[in-house]
Design an enzyme around this catalytic site. Structure first.
Site, mmCIF file in Angstrom:
data_model
loop_
_atom_site.group_PDB
_atom_site.id
_atom_site.type_symbol
_atom_site.label_atom_id
_atom_site.label_comp_id
_atom_site.label_asym_id
_atom_site.label_seq_id
_atom_site.Cartn_x
_atom_site.Cartn_y
_atom_site.Cartn_z
ATOM 1 N N ARG A 22 1.431 -7.311 1.238
ATOM 2 C CA ARG A 22 1.786 -6.407 0.137
ATOM 3 C C ARG A 22 0.740 -5.309 -0.051
ATOM 4 O O ARG A 22 0.951 -4.376 -0.813
ATOM 5 C CB ARG A 22 1.914 -7.198 -1.173
ATOM 6 C CG ARG A 22 3.027 -8.225 -1.152
ATOM 7 C CD ARG A 22 2.957 -9.131 -2.359
ATOM 8 N NE ARG A 22 3.293 -8.453 -3.586
ATOM 9 C CZ ARG A 22 4.505 -8.393 -4.118
ATOM 10 N NH1 ARG A 22 5.506 -8.989 -3.514
ATOM 11 N NH2 ARG A 22 4.714 -7.755 -5.245
ATOM 12 N N CYS A 30 0.478 -5.314 -6.425
ATOM 13 C CA CYS A 30 -0.438 -6.451 -6.349
ATOM 14 C C CYS A 30 0.316 -7.724 -5.989
ATOM 15 O O CYS A 30 1.533 -7.780 -6.064
ATOM 16 C CB CYS A 30 -1.121 -6.660 -7.688
ATOM 17 S SG CYS A 30 -1.903 -5.181 -8.322
ATOM 18 N N ASN A 61 0.381 -7.843 -12.307
ATOM 19 C CA ASN A 61 0.909 -6.826 -11.412
ATOM 20 C C ASN A 61 1.726 -5.874 -12.281
ATOM 21 O O ASN A 61 2.565 -6.324 -13.049
ATOM 22 C CB ASN A 61 1.801 -7.520 -10.362
ATOM 23 C CG ASN A 61 2.490 -6.552 -9.434
ATOM 24 O OD1 ASN A 61 2.168 -5.367 -9.413
ATOM 25 N ND2 ASN A 61 3.438 -7.049 -8.668
ATOM 26 N N GLY A 62 1.464 -4.581 -12.224
ATOM 27 C CA GLY A 62 2.226 -3.632 -13.048
ATOM 28 C C GLY A 62 1.283 -2.676 -13.757
ATOM 29 O O GLY A 62 0.093 -2.607 -13.448
ATOM 30 N N LYS A 76 14.190 10.323 11.554
ATOM 31 C CA LYS A 76 14.433 8.896 11.290
ATOM 32 C C LYS A 76 15.215 8.283 12.435
ATOM 33 O O LYS A 76 14.904 7.208 12.911
ATOM 34 C CB LYS A 76 15.180 8.786 9.968
ATOM 35 C CG LYS A 76 14.886 7.632 9.094
ATOM 36 C CD LYS A 76 13.665 7.626 8.235
ATOM 37 C CE LYS A 76 12.370 8.024 8.877
ATOM 38 N NZ LYS A 76 11.332 8.383 7.955
ATOM 39 N N GLU A 89 14.574 15.429 8.284
ATOM 40 C CA GLU A 89 14.221 14.032 8.050
ATOM 41 C C GLU A 89 15.258 13.083 8.676
ATOM 42 O O GLU A 89 14.911 12.070 9.268
ATOM 43 C CB GLU A 89 14.093 13.782 6.536
ATOM 44 C CG GLU A 89 13.906 12.342 6.112
ATOM 45 C CD GLU A 89 12.656 11.693 6.674
ATOM 46 O OE1 GLU A 89 11.775 12.399 7.182
ATOM 47 O OE2 GLU A 89 12.592 10.446 6.636
ATOM 48 N N TRP A 97 -3.931 -4.086 -5.774
ATOM 49 C CA TRP A 97 -3.618 -2.764 -5.182
ATOM 50 C C TRP A 97 -3.851 -1.807 -6.344
ATOM 51 O O TRP A 97 -3.059 -1.740 -7.270
ATOM 52 C CB TRP A 97 -2.166 -2.799 -4.718
ATOM 53 C CG TRP A 97 -1.545 -1.510 -4.280
ATOM 54 C CD1 TRP A 97 -0.834 -0.642 -5.049
ATOM 55 C CD2 TRP A 97 -1.506 -0.971 -2.955
ATOM 56 N NE1 TRP A 97 -0.379 0.393 -4.281
ATOM 57 C CE2 TRP A 97 -0.762 0.224 -3.014
ATOM 58 C CE3 TRP A 97 -2.036 -1.388 -1.733
ATOM 59 C CZ2 TRP A 97 -0.539 1.007 -1.885
ATOM 60 C CZ3 TRP A 97 -1.807 -0.597 -0.621
ATOM 61 C CH2 TRP A 97 -1.065 0.583 -0.696
ATOM 62 N N GLU A 138 12.988 8.169 15.740
ATOM 63 C CA GLU A 138 11.848 7.252 15.848
ATOM 64 C C GLU A 138 12.255 5.800 15.932
ATOM 65 O O GLU A 138 11.543 4.996 16.515
ATOM 66 C CB GLU A 138 10.809 7.484 14.737
ATOM 67 C CG GLU A 138 11.215 7.044 13.374
ATOM 68 C CD GLU A 138 10.091 7.209 12.350
ATOM 69 O OE1 GLU A 138 8.917 7.012 12.671
ATOM 70 O OE2 GLU A 138 10.420 7.537 11.196
ATOM 71 N N LYS A 198 1.830 2.894 12.232
ATOM 72 C CA LYS A 198 2.108 3.208 10.833
ATOM 73 C C LYS A 198 1.184 4.305 10.329
ATOM 74 O O LYS A 198 1.586 5.171 9.574
ATOM 75 C CB LYS A 198 1.967 1.934 9.985
ATOM 76 C CG LYS A 198 2.267 2.124 8.506
ATOM 77 C CD LYS A 198 3.729 2.493 8.288
ATOM 78 C CE LYS A 198 4.054 2.856 6.858
ATOM 79 N NZ LYS A 198 5.262 3.709 6.781
ATOM 80 N N HIS A 244 22.642 30.309 16.310
ATOM 81 C CA HIS A 244 21.621 30.992 17.123
ATOM 82 C C HIS A 244 21.151 30.116 18.280
ATOM 83 O O HIS A 244 20.089 30.355 18.839
ATOM 84 C CB HIS A 244 20.444 31.402 16.243
ATOM 85 C CG HIS A 244 20.861 32.329 15.154
ATOM 86 N ND1 HIS A 244 21.066 33.674 15.366
ATOM 87 C CD2 HIS A 244 21.168 32.092 13.859
ATOM 88 C CE1 HIS A 244 21.467 34.240 14.232
ATOM 89 N NE2 HIS A 244 21.537 33.302 13.311
#
Ligand code: M6R
Length: 608
Positions: free
Chosen positions: A29, A2, A98-99, A485, A481, A72, A488, A603, A504
């Protein structure tokens, strides 16, 4: 994650305008609703963005001070009722938060027993009533706030206002960031400096367990035991955009650096370490069905799919349940065989990826139990699945997924203990995994402390045109991964391979110009990976190796090494992905590329 903003001033500025402008700069945020309160005009809340809130504000709304919030959602639906600010029974005390208050249920019960009536499902509202309860005894706003804060367990960044002393604001921090802005005849409270900077560059960052009391001309900081704190203000000359990035050059780096906090947030309130058990509130309603599930299918795209591959290894080894992992974009176009004994799990940061969503819809049509491991609260996948686990990683802005992956892997480990303990996992194994999970934030901090070394390495290799990433078992998906990364954000050809597959095919590409990043932690397949590194070196291929702290064998063999702390093999991907993220970040930065907004990518992929 938040956003909080609060203002008190004696400069004649309109608090309503100051607060709304401030909220706009906090929108990055993430939000699902917004709200504002001033003692003079009262409170207005609205689902959606700040623009929606603005539309509801009548002419003449304003005042000299007030508090505002972007929510949020964590506890309770993202609707107007659960939007902040929240108030006590009298309408005198108002709070934004917030929390997550972990003991809010027990506090709520006690307060309800004492006659308090609640208007929302939010944990935050409980705090307003708690301060009200203490105010009855203390007859002093500051003392009541301090007493209430001492009753809390969990995390908070708070701004609190009392109509009885309208120019006074109280802020407090425990785990969720709070910055105090020190202006001339005005003071501010915010979750980060971005809404404060247009007014003043002088700020104080509250530490955990600190409380600030602000009036337009005075600010004081205390510890929770009321001891006074002397803090020299900091001058920050960040641009508003830099402020949103917490002073980091890119969101990607900020989000990688948030790893330790993200793991803590994903674990918070979910680990019963003394029993080796896990409590996942979002799965309670389907716990019985999960106990009789015979098969799990995990679907996701990109990085989320790789998280699923790690989940497969975890669930099969420790929960003893057959698992298949499938690219969501493939799953929906074939004829998957599913039934009521199948749990179909969607992993998605955004909760909006169309292929993943359609895979879930296909699963529902075929009678599977659908679950989500989702970061964005209230997103379509979160809404359409039968049950799920929220990541609590906070919004991820950079296109490259970093902290979301760390939280997805942590959530999968929790899910493994949950399903495992329903089956044959012993209490001892449950205890071992949960105890180690709790140690991960400190281990991640140790890795992040070596960022400068990884930057040097990335610069050394930044002119490479190709890169191979190899790993085995739990670190095979980590290799995949590492490659995505690098691809991209640096547009360099990179391939992720199981180290065992190297002979192989891909080894044919290796020469002195083709480097490999080898994941060689000290685990059950260590010897095999060491042999693969020998094979690479025999072909003059440069090797960067990720090793466990204290390892000397690989260091003698590889050209460069990055050491990470030891952890359980099943949890090692949670640590090992981070150096790869940093490596890709500095590699792309060295090439002068737009790290946060790589070309051709979005995104959230809401098209097929
Ligand atoms: O929002 P989702 O987790 O569903 O997104 C899935 C992928 O699009 C995402 O992980 C993508 O691969 C990232 N850009 C990787 O960094």
């Amino acid at each position: 994650m938040c956003g909080i903003f609060a203002y008190t001033g004696a400069q004649g500025k309109d608090a309503g305008k100051v607060l709304l402008d401030g909220l706009l700069s906090l929108e990055y945020r993430g939000y699902d609703s917004a709200g504002i309160f001033t003692p003079e005009s009262g409170s207005i809340k609205s689902p959606g963005a700040v623009a929606e809130l603005r539309k509801k504000i009548p002419t003449g709304f304003g005042g000299k001070s007030g508090i505002a919030h972007l929510r949020w959602a964590t506890h309770g639906e993202p609707n107007e009722k659960n939007a902040h600010p929240h108030q006590d029974c009298t309408g005198e005390l108002w709070i934004v938060h917030n929390g997550i208050i972990e003991n809010f249920k027990e506090l709520k019960e006690k307060l309800a027993h004492a006659g308090h009536r609640f208007a929302s499902d939010s944990d935050t509202e409980v705090l307003a009533h708690l301060v009200e309860e203490h105010l009855k005894k203390e007859k002093n706003f500051e003392k009541a706030a301090l007493a209430a804060l001492n009753d809390l367990r969990g995390t908070y960044g708070i701004a609190l206002q009392y109509k009885g002393e309208p120019d006074k604001l109280i802020a407090a921090r425990m785990g969720s960031p709070i910055v105090i802005g020190l202006g001339d005849g005005e003071h501010f409270i915010a979750s980060d400096p971005s809404p404060i900077l247009p007014h003043t560059k002088k700020v104080v960052f509250l530490e955990d367990g600190e409380v600030a009391v602000l009036t337009p001309h005075k600010h004081s900081i205390y510890k929770l035991n009321a001891e006074k704190v002397d803090r020299t203000p900091t001058e920050i000359d960040w641009s508003p955009e830099e402020a949103q990035k917490g002073g980091y050059e890119h969101f990607m780096l900020k989000e990688i650096m948030e790893g330790p906090e993200v793991v803590e947030n994903t674990l918070r309130g979910r680990v019963i370490a003394e029993k080796g058990m896990v409590k996942l509130g979002g799965l309670e309603a389907v716990a019985k069905e999960l106990a009789s599930i015979e098969r799990v299918i995990i679907v996701g795209c990109g990085t989320a799919y790789y998280a699923g591959l790690v989940g497969e290894y975890m669930l099969e080894e420790f929960a003893g349940i057959p698992v298949e992992v499938e690219l969501a974009s493939e799953f929906r176009y074939r004829a998957p065989v599913l039934n009521q004994k199948t749990a179909l799990i969607a992993i998605s940061q955004s909760g909006e990826t169309l292929d993943t969503l359609e895979a879930i819809r296909e699963g529902k049509r075929k009678g599977a139990l659908t679950l989500g491991i989702v970061n964005a609260v209230g997103s379509t996948i979160a809404r359409e699945t039968d049950a799920g686990v929220y990541n609590h990683a906070g919004p991820e802005v950079s296109v490259a997924s970093t902290k979301a992956l760390v939280s997805q892997l942590t959530a999968l480990a929790l899910f493994t203990v949950f399903l495992g303990r329903q089956r044959a996992m012993s209490e001892e194994t449950g205890k071992e995994i949960t105890a180690e999970l709790k140690k991960l934030p400190a281990k991640l901090k140790a890795i992040l402390g070596r960022t400068a070394d990884i930057e040097v390495l990335a610069k050394k290799y930044a002119s490479s045109r190709d890169f191979l990433f190899i790993g085995r078992k739990y670190n095979y998906p980590v290799a995949l991964e590492g490659a995505i990364k690098l691809k991209e954000i640096s547009y360099v050809h990179a391939e992720g391979y199981s180290a065992g597959e190297m002979k192989h095919g891909p080894i044919a590409m290796i020469d002195e110009h083709f480097p490999t990043f080898a994941l060689a932690p000290h685990d059950s397949v260590y010897e095999k990976v060491v042999s693969n590194i020998h094979e690479l070196k025999a072909r003059k291929g440069p090797v960067v190796a990720l090793v466990t702290e204290g390892d000397t064998r690989v260091a003698e063999l590889a050209d460069d090494v990055i050491a990470v702390p030891k952890t359980l093999e099943m949890l090692s991907p949670i640590l090992n992905v981070v150096p790869l993220q940093l490596f890709a970040y500095y590699f792309a930065k060295e090439k002068g590329l737009n790290v946060d907004r790589p070309r051709n990518l979005a995104k959230s992929v809401t098209v097929e």
